[in-house]
Design a protein around this motif. Structure first.
Motif, short mmCIF file in Angstrom:
data_model
loop_
_atom_site.label_atom_id
_atom_site.label_comp_id
_atom_site.label_asym_id
_atom_site.label_seq_id
_atom_site.Cartn_x
_atom_site.Cartn_y
_atom_site.Cartn_z
N ASN A 1 36.23 33.83 47.72
CA ASN A 1 35.44 32.83 48.45
C ASN A 1 34.78 33.39 49.70
O ASN A 1 34.38 32.62 50.58
CB ASN A 1 36.34 31.66 48.88
N ASN B 1 28.58 26.07 52.49
CA ASN B 1 27.44 25.20 52.82
C ASN B 1 26.16 25.39 52.02
O ASN B 1 25.26 24.57 52.15
CB ASN B 1 27.10 25.37 54.31
N ALA B 2 26.04 26.46 51.26
CA ALA B 2 24.77 26.63 50.55
C ALA B 2 24.77 25.74 49.31
O ALA B 2 25.63 25.87 48.43
CB ALA B 2 24.59 28.10 50.17
N HIS B 3 23.84 24.80 49.26
CA HIS B 3 23.77 23.85 48.14
C HIS B 3 22.37 23.82 47.56
O HIS B 3 21.41 24.21 48.20
CB HIS B 3 24.13 22.43 48.61
N GLY B 4 22.28 23.30 46.37
CA GLY B 4 20.98 23.10 45.73
C GLY B 4 20.59 24.30 44.89
O GLY B 4 21.25 25.34 44.94
N GLU B 5 19.54 24.14 44.11
CA GLU B 5 19.07 25.26 43.28
C GLU B 5 17.69 25.69 43.73
O GLU B 5 16.83 24.85 44.00
CB GLU B 5 19.04 24.85 41.80
N SER B 6 17.49 27.02 43.82
CA SER B 6 16.17 27.48 44.26
C SER B 6 15.16 27.33 43.12
O SER B 6 15.51 27.39 41.95
CB SER B 6 16.27 28.94 44.68
N ASN C 1 21.26 33.92 52.74
CA ASN C 1 21.78 32.56 52.94
C ASN C 1 22.55 32.46 54.26
O ASN C 1 22.46 31.46 54.98
CB ASN C 1 22.68 32.17 51.77
N LYS D 1 27.96 32.82 44.69
CA LYS D 1 27.40 31.48 44.87
C LYS D 1 25.92 31.55 45.25
O LYS D 1 25.18 30.60 45.05
CB LYS D 1 28.16 30.73 45.98
N LYS E 1 22.67 31.14 42.52
CA LYS E 1 22.13 29.83 42.09
C LYS E 1 21.35 29.19 43.23
O LYS E 1 20.34 28.53 43.02
CB LYS E 1 23.28 28.90 41.68
N THR E 2 21.87 29.37 44.45
CA THR E 2 21.25 28.73 45.60
C THR E 2 20.63 29.80 46.47
O THR E 2 21.23 30.27 47.42
CB THR E 2 22.33 27.98 46.43
N TYR F 1 18.17 31.01 49.25
CA TYR F 1 17.40 30.48 50.37
C TYR F 1 16.20 31.38 50.70
O TYR F 1 15.51 31.16 51.68
CB TYR F 1 18.28 30.35 51.62
#
Ligand code: FAD
Length: 378
Positions: free
Chosen positions: A9, A58-63, A165, A262, A265-266, A268
């Motif tokens: 992690n 904290n990194a969320h969403g998909e680019s 990120n 992680k 997928k996300t 930034y």
């Protein structure tokens, strides 16, 4: 001291240590040679800034991928000294010509580690050029970048997806004058393993003054590692016979978090760059002998930036899905070999030669050639 329980992690980005107002987080090297945060509980005031900045939490969403290009530098020299098509060099030139700063990764002067550095002149781009297959030290790069952004200068940051990120979360706001570029990332080996390999090389060839992990002497796809020693002598090892590269490419030497990345997928970043593996199947007419880059644009800012640099490149639009056919690690992590953990235990107990014999199966004729080369150079 509070330390992390599940090492997968933590990407070791050190954003938590950089943002801590109490300076109570140290990045401490574990037995494998990777760095993890260690919190001095007595000094900690539980402000929560460290958890707010962690890209794993904290990194969320998909680019999104807005557009993709096959690209290469028009300069043969730039292509030959870069890992793929040399697009990074032209991105950096553009920002420096605009009075800005470029942050990327260079080897330390003694070649023992890779670290982020900020540069502001064209001559220094060569320091950042080329992939270094070692996890880079971030040092104070996030706060230095913040200072430059606040001064109103343009900044180009190029690094691993997890470091991009981390920088974005550290900054807390979107700066119009910041361009972030990441790459398709296989994962990163530890600096400890690199130092052991470097010692192994130096015991035979003398002090190393420069190293290229992507030497194109035998072509872009057939690259190798090239060492130069303090007498100017070169030692070249094709990737098929270089044990450090084999341990990397066979996924033994990667950081635990790289097997569950992680950041893939996300993303930034504004732009992702990569080797355009398999380009012959997608764009058979694109001349790619010295290397071709894949450029994936994620944001409008990235698209505008790419348009402004395009004239220094040979560039052709390409379908993103087709372009990624031979580069599955764009959004998936590599598989952890079942011997991966025992490999890192052995790093602490076996000589490099024994490690190589145990984990790297090299075909016989390549091994004979390697030994002859070693004998000739002794
Ligand atoms: C550890 C690592 C793994 C990679 N894995 C893949 C992969 O699986 N598939 C793929 O297609 N491409 C991968 N790449 C990217 C690829 O090798 C090229 O870097 C990319 O195609 C850009 O090439 P270029 O010719 O434009 O520029 P180059 O000049 O080769 O790129 C240099 C840029 O890479 C950055 N960089 C170099 N080493 C590091 C490091 N250790 N940490 C952070 N940033 C670094 C420098 O800051 C510089 O900005 C990887 C790169 C690295 C460093």
């Amino acid at each position: 001291m509070i330390t992390l329980e599940d090492k997968s992690n933590c990407s070791g980005c050190s954003a938590c240590a950089s943002i801590c107002p109490q300076k109570c987080i140290d990045m401490v090297q574990d037995s494998e040679g990777f760095f993890y945060p260690s919190v001095n509980a007595e000094k900690c005031v539980n402000c929560g800034l460290c958890t707010n900045v962690c890209p794993f939490i904290n990194a969320h969403g998909e680019s999104e991928s807005v557009m993709s290009f096959a690209a290469k530098s028009k300069s043969k020299d730039v292509r030959l000294s870069s890992s793929s098509g040399g697009v990074f060099t032209h991105f950096a030139e553009s920002v420096i010509n605009n009075g800005g700063i470029v942050a990327g990764v260079e080897m330390s002067a003694d070649m023992t580690c890779a670290k982020y550095a900020l540069i502001d002149d064209l001559e220094n781009i060569a320091r950042l050029r080329g992939s270094k297959y070692i996890q880079a030290e971030t040092l104070s790069v996030y706060s230095e970048i913040k200072t430059v952004l606040e001064a109103g200068k343009q900044v180009l940051f190029c690094g691993t997806p997890c470091h991009v990120n981390a920088l974005k979360l550290f900054l807390k706001k979107d700066y119009e004058n910041l361009i972030c570029i990441d790459f398709i990332c296989h994962g990163v080996p530890s600096v400890k393993l690199w130092k052991i390999y470097l010692q192994h090389i130096e015991s035979r060839f003398g002090k190393t003054v420069s190293v290229s992990f992507r030497c194109k002497k035998q072509g872009w796809t057939n690259y190798g590692v090239n060492f130069v020693n303090n007498r100017g002598k070169q030692r070249y090892f094709p990737k098929q016979t270089d044990p450090y590269m084999q341990l990397f490419l066979k996924n033994y030497s990667l950081r635990p978090s790289c097997y569950e990345c992680k950041a893939k997928k996300t993303r930034y970043s504004d732009i992702t760059i990569a080797d355009f593996w398999g380009i012959r199947n997608v764009l058979p007419d694109f001349e790619e002998e010295d290397g071709a880059s894949l450029v994936i644009v994620h944001t409008k800012k990235g698209g505008d930036f790419y348009e402004s640099v395009k004239s220094s490149l040979v560039s052709q639009t390409v379908d993103t899905n087709l372009a990624l056919k031979k580069n599955s690690v764009y959004d998936t992590s590599v598989k952890k070999p079942k011997e991966r953990d025992s490999f890192y235990c052995d790093v602490n107990n076996l000589s490099f030669d024994k490690l190589r014999k145990k984990y790297v199966k090299i075909n016989l004729s390549s091994e004979v050639k390697r030994r002859i080369r070693l004998l000739l150079h002794k």
